[in-house]
Design a protein around this motif. Structure first.
Motif, PDB file in Angstrom:
ATOM      1  N   GLY A  76      36.038 -13.088  -9.967  1.00 31.08           N
ATOM      2  CA  GLY A  76      36.813 -13.092 -11.196  1.00 31.08           C
ATOM      3  C   GLY A  76      36.176 -12.393 -12.380  1.00 31.08           C
ATOM      4  O   GLY A  76      36.870 -12.069 -13.350  1.00 31.08           O
ATOM      5  N   ARG A  77      34.854 -12.125 -12.330  1.00 30.30           N
ATOM      6  CA  ARG A  77      34.163 -11.524 -13.460  1.00 30.30           C
ATOM      7  C   ARG A  77      32.749 -11.112 -13.037  1.00 30.30           C
ATOM      8  O   ARG A  77      32.307 -11.400 -11.917  1.00 30.30           O
ATOM      9  CB  ARG A  77      34.101 -12.498 -14.635  1.00 30.30           C
ATOM     10  N   ILE A  78      32.036 -10.452 -13.950  1.00 32.42           N
ATOM     11  CA  ILE A  78      30.617 -10.147 -13.788  1.00 32.42           C
ATOM     12  C   ILE A  78      29.931 -10.508 -15.095  1.00 32.42           C
ATOM     13  O   ILE A  78      30.281  -9.986 -16.157  1.00 32.42           O
ATOM     14  CB  ILE A  78      30.370  -8.661 -13.463  1.00 32.42           C
ATOM     15  N   ASP A  79      28.948 -11.397 -15.029  1.00 33.31           N
ATOM     16  CA  ASP A  79      28.245 -11.843 -16.236  1.00 33.31           C
ATOM     17  C   ASP A  79      26.860 -11.233 -16.379  1.00 33.31           C
ATOM     18  O   ASP A  79      26.425 -10.941 -17.496  1.00 33.31           O
ATOM     19  CB  ASP A  79      28.128 -13.370 -16.217  1.00 33.31           C
ATOM     20  N   TYR A  80      26.165 -11.049 -15.259  1.00 27.55           N
ATOM     21  CA  TYR A  80      24.777 -10.577 -15.291  1.00 27.55           C
ATOM     22  C   TYR A  80      24.632  -9.418 -14.312  1.00 27.55           C
ATOM     23  O   TYR A  80      24.627  -9.622 -13.097  1.00 27.55           O
ATOM     24  CB  TYR A  80      23.810 -11.694 -14.916  1.00 27.55           C
ATOM     25  N   ALA A  81      24.510  -8.201 -14.830  1.00 28.64           N
ATOM     26  CA  ALA A  81      24.351  -7.026 -13.980  1.00 28.64           C
ATOM     27  C   ALA A  81      22.914  -6.521 -14.071  1.00 28.64           C
ATOM     28  O   ALA A  81      22.387  -6.336 -15.176  1.00 28.64           O
ATOM     29  CB  ALA A  81      25.327  -5.931 -14.404  1.00 28.64           C
ATOM     30  N   GLN A  96      30.588  -1.611 -14.816  1.00 29.70           N
ATOM     31  CA  GLN A  96      30.372  -2.972 -15.308  1.00 29.70           C
ATOM     32  C   GLN A  96      30.912  -3.139 -16.727  1.00 29.70           C
ATOM     33  O   GLN A  96      31.551  -4.154 -17.043  1.00 29.70           O
ATOM     34  CB  GLN A  96      28.871  -3.288 -15.266  1.00 29.70           C
ATOM     35  N   ILE A  97      30.644  -2.166 -17.573  1.00 29.95           N
ATOM     36  CA  ILE A  97      31.132  -2.234 -18.961  1.00 29.95           C
ATOM     37  C   ILE A  97      32.653  -2.293 -18.986  1.00 29.95           C
ATOM     38  O   ILE A  97      33.245  -3.092 -19.735  1.00 29.95           O
ATOM     39  CB  ILE A  97      30.614  -1.028 -19.769  1.00 29.95           C
ATOM     40  N   ARG A  98      33.290  -1.465 -18.184  1.00 28.31           N
ATOM     41  CA  ARG A  98      34.753  -1.461 -18.148  1.00 28.31           C
ATOM     42  C   ARG A  98      35.299  -2.833 -17.764  1.00 28.31           C
ATOM     43  O   ARG A  98      36.317  -3.277 -18.295  1.00 28.31           O
ATOM     44  CB  ARG A  98      35.241  -0.390 -17.175  1.00 28.31           C
ATOM     45  N   GLN A  99      34.606  -3.514 -16.831  1.00 26.69           N
ATOM     46  CA  GLN A  99      35.032  -4.857 -16.456  1.00 26.69           C
ATOM     47  C   GLN A  99      34.731  -5.864 -17.563  1.00 26.69           C
ATOM     48  O   GLN A  99      35.571  -6.698 -17.910  1.00 26.69           O
ATOM     49  CB  GLN A  99      34.347  -5.295 -15.156  1.00 26.69           C
ATOM     50  N   MET A 100      33.541  -5.800 -18.120  1.00 22.67           N
ATOM     51  CA  MET A 100      33.143  -6.775 -19.137  1.00 22.67           C
ATOM     52  C   MET A 100      34.034  -6.715 -20.372  1.00 22.67           C
ATOM     53  O   MET A 100      34.270  -7.730 -21.036  1.00 22.67           O
ATOM     54  CB  MET A 100      31.675  -6.571 -19.510  1.00 22.67           C
ATOM     55  N   LEU A 101      34.546  -5.544 -20.680  1.00 26.49           N
ATOM     56  CA  LEU A 101      35.452  -5.414 -21.821  1.00 26.49           C
ATOM     57  C   LEU A 101      36.776  -6.144 -21.595  1.00 26.49           C
ATOM     58  O   LEU A 101      37.500  -6.434 -22.556  1.00 26.49           O
ATOM     59  CB  LEU A 101      35.725  -3.932 -22.112  1.00 26.49           C
ATOM     60  N   LYS A 102      37.080  -6.456 -20.355  1.00 22.46           N
ATOM     61  CA  LYS A 102      38.328  -7.150 -20.020  1.00 22.46           C
ATOM     62  C   LYS A 102      38.169  -8.672 -20.024  1.00 22.46           C
ATOM     63  O   LYS A 102      39.156  -9.388 -19.943  1.00 22.46           O
ATOM     64  CB  LYS A 102      38.817  -6.729 -18.636  1.00 22.46           C
ATOM     65  N   GLN A 103      36.941  -9.165 -20.069  1.00 18.19           N
ATOM     66  CA  GLN A 103      36.711 -10.602 -19.919  1.00 18.19           C
ATOM     67  C   GLN A 103      36.208 -11.231 -21.211  1.00 18.19           C
ATOM     68  O   GLN A 103      35.679 -10.558 -22.085  1.00 18.19           O
ATOM     69  CB  GLN A 103      35.720 -10.857 -18.779  1.00 18.19           C
ATOM     70  N   GLU A 104      36.381 -12.530 -21.307  1.00  9.88           N
ATOM     71  CA  GLU A 104      35.930 -13.268 -22.480  1.00  9.88           C
ATOM     72  C   GLU A 104      34.537 -13.854 -22.241  1.00  9.88           C
ATOM     73  O   GLU A 104      34.041 -13.886 -21.117  1.00  9.88           O
ATOM     74  CB  GLU A 104      36.930 -14.380 -22.807  1.00  9.88           C
ATOM     75  N   LYS A 105      33.921 -14.339 -23.292  1.00  8.57           N
ATOM     76  CA  LYS A 105      32.628 -15.008 -23.172  1.00  8.57           C
ATOM     77  C   LYS A 105      32.757 -16.284 -22.349  1.00  8.57           C
ATOM     78  O   LYS A 105      33.832 -16.889 -22.297  1.00  8.57           O
ATOM     79  CB  LYS A 105      32.081 -15.363 -24.555  1.00  8.57           C
ATOM     80  N   LEU A 106      31.648 -16.676 -21.739  1.00  7.42           N
ATOM     81  CA  LEU A 106      31.644 -17.920 -20.969  1.00  7.42           C
ATOM     82  C   LEU A 106      31.643 -19.151 -21.869  1.00  7.42           C
ATOM     83  O   LEU A 106      32.015 -20.237 -21.434  1.00  7.42           O
ATOM     84  CB  LEU A 106      30.422 -17.968 -20.037  1.00  7.42           C
ATOM     85  N   SER A 107      31.199 -18.990 -23.115  1.00  9.66           N
ATOM     86  CA  SER A 107      31.164 -20.119 -24.041  1.00  9.66           C
ATOM     87  C   SER A 107      31.468 -19.633 -25.447  1.00  9.66           C
ATOM     88  O   SER A 107      31.535 -18.425 -25.706  1.00  9.66           O
ATOM     89  CB  SER A 107      29.795 -20.804 -24.016  1.00  9.66           C
ATOM     90  N   ASP A 108      31.630 -20.569 -26.362  1.00 10.75           N
ATOM     91  CA  ASP A 108      31.913 -20.232 -27.762  1.00 10.75           C
ATOM     92  C   ASP A 108      30.641 -20.067 -28.589  1.00 10.75           C
ATOM     93  O   ASP A 108      30.709 -19.840 -29.792  1.00 10.75           O
ATOM     94  CB  ASP A 108      32.780 -21.334 -28.392  1.00 10.75           C
ATOM     95  N   SER A 109      29.487 -20.181 -27.950  1.00  7.88           N
ATOM     96  CA  SER A 109      28.225 -20.053 -28.659  1.00  7.88           C
ATOM     97  C   SER A 109      28.095 -18.672 -29.304  1.00  7.88           C
ATOM     98  O   SER A 109      28.481 -17.661 -28.711  1.00  7.88           O
ATOM     99  CB  SER A 109      27.054 -20.266 -27.694  1.00  7.88           C
ATOM    100  N   TYR A 110      27.532 -18.629 -30.499  1.00 10.96           N
ATOM    101  CA  TYR A 110      27.322 -17.340 -31.162  1.00 10.96           C
ATOM    102  C   TYR A 110      26.285 -16.506 -30.419  1.00 10.96           C
ATOM    103  O   TYR A 110      26.175 -15.289 -30.639  1.00 10.96           O
ATOM    104  CB  TYR A 110      26.881 -17.552 -32.614  1.00 10.96           C
ATOM    105  N   ARG A 111      25.564 -17.140 -29.501  1.00 13.07           N
ATOM    106  CA  ARG A 111      24.552 -16.428 -28.721  1.00 13.07           C
ATOM    107  C   ARG A 111      25.094 -15.906 -27.394  1.00 13.07           C
ATOM    108  O   ARG A 111      24.380 -15.236 -26.652  1.00 13.07           O
ATOM    109  CB  ARG A 111      23.356 -17.347 -28.464  1.00 13.07           C
ATOM    110  N   ALA A 112      26.349 -16.210 -27.099  1.00 15.09           N
ATOM    111  CA  ALA A 112      26.945 -15.811 -25.827  1.00 15.09           C
ATOM    112  C   ALA A 112      27.499 -14.388 -25.903  1.00 15.09           C
ATOM    113  O   ALA A 112      27.811 -13.884 -26.982  1.00 15.09           O
ATOM    114  CB  ALA A 112      28.048 -16.783 -25.437  1.00 15.09           C
ATOM    115  N   TYR A 113      27.607 -13.767 -24.736  1.00 16.15           N
ATOM    116  CA  TYR A 113      28.146 -12.418 -24.625  1.00 16.15           C
ATOM    117  C   TYR A 113      29.232 -12.377 -23.563  1.00 16.15           C
ATOM    118  O   TYR A 113      29.313 -13.245 -22.699  1.00 16.15           O
ATOM    119  CB  TYR A 113      27.035 -11.425 -24.257  1.00 16.15           C
TER     120      TYR A 113
END
Length: 264
Positions: A83-88, A127-144
């Motif tokens: 469903g996503r990629i968080d750590y490449a 990876q960037i193209r995919q990451m631009l389509k997904q939301e952060k895993l959390s609402d933390s200001y430190r999340a990406y």
């Protein structure tokens, strides 16, 4: 150290070496979903992960990182599975011939760049193209929305030693650092964190078999202030750190882990 990572990891060159140990390090920090990619089998990595983590999910993908379509397909396959990629971790690479510019053949020079530079770029682009389509895993200001670590080298920061004239390799790693900086600046406002890892000499099985007194690698080890080469786990833990929220304020960094080699 513990970073409590959650999400999906995508690792090239995962069948052995630093890529393999990066999978182990990320698993220790909590990652349980992996796309493991390599030109060669990743069976040893899979066996070790499944032995230690019963709930791990793994997608094994054979990949030549210099093949544009194969790279794009591998990201699509990973997302279809998880469903996503968080750590490449764009780790796959080659050393190339130990030759100066006047000695190295054009075909060899281009081969090294096609894997170490273009291959990293192709993976990062997908990876960037995919990451631009997904939301952060959390609402933390430190999340990406996603984190990318590109494999560079201490020889992307300095020139190689005179007795190790790896011109093509050093060129490719300098290029990776330049690409990492450019992408990091461009993508940080859109919630994607991009950094590079710059290892010094690492005690891989191949290097371990070439450490006889008086050998090229033995002589290089004498230049390291710590007096030894890195273990693969030490570099892998740096990769895990760069993927974690502990490094949330690091953008476009070239993290050097070389035992002090470059500071002399």
């Amino acid at each position: 150290m513990s970073f409590a990572l959650k999400g999906v990891a995508y690792i090239t060159g995962a069948g052995s070496g630093i890529g393999q140990f990066a999978a182990y390090s990320l698993a220790r920090q909590g990652v349980r979903q992996f796309a493991l990619l390599d030109r060669n089998p990743v069976s040893d990595t899979i066996q070790e992960l499944k032995k230690n983590y019963k709930d791990v999910e793994i997608e094994e993908i054979q990949l030549d990182v210099a093949d544009e379509k194969a790279v794009d397909d591998s990201v699509e396959q990973t997302v279809k599975k998880f469903g996503r990629i968080d750590y490449a971790f764009n780790n796959a690479g080659v050393g190339g011939a130990v030759k100066t510019t006047d000695q190295v053949e054009k075909e060899e020079f281009e081969r090294v760049l096609s894997v170490n530079m273009t291959g990293v770029w192709l993976c990062a682009r997908a990876q960037i193209r995919q990451m631009l389509k997904q939301e952060k895993l959390s609402d933390s200001y430190r999340a990406y929305r996603g984190s990318i670590v590109n494999m560079a080298s201490m020889f992307g920061v300095i020139g190689p030693s005179a007795n190790v004239p790896t011109t093509a390799y050093a060129t490719s790693k300098h290029a990776v650092i330049g690409m990492t900086k450019a992408d990091a600046v461009a993508l940080a406002p859109q919630g994607i964190k991009i950094n590079a890892i710059c290892p010094g000499y690492v005690l891989t099985p191949m290097i371990g078999n070439n450490m006889a007194e008086g050998s090229m690698m033995y002589n290089e080890s004498l230049k390291v202030p710590l007096g030894r080469f890195a273990n693969m786990e030490e570099i892998a833990d740096c990769v895990a750190f760069l993927h974690s929220e502990a490094s949330s304020y690091m953008i476009g960094a070239s993290m050097i882990a070389d035992g002090g080699f470059t500071v002399q």
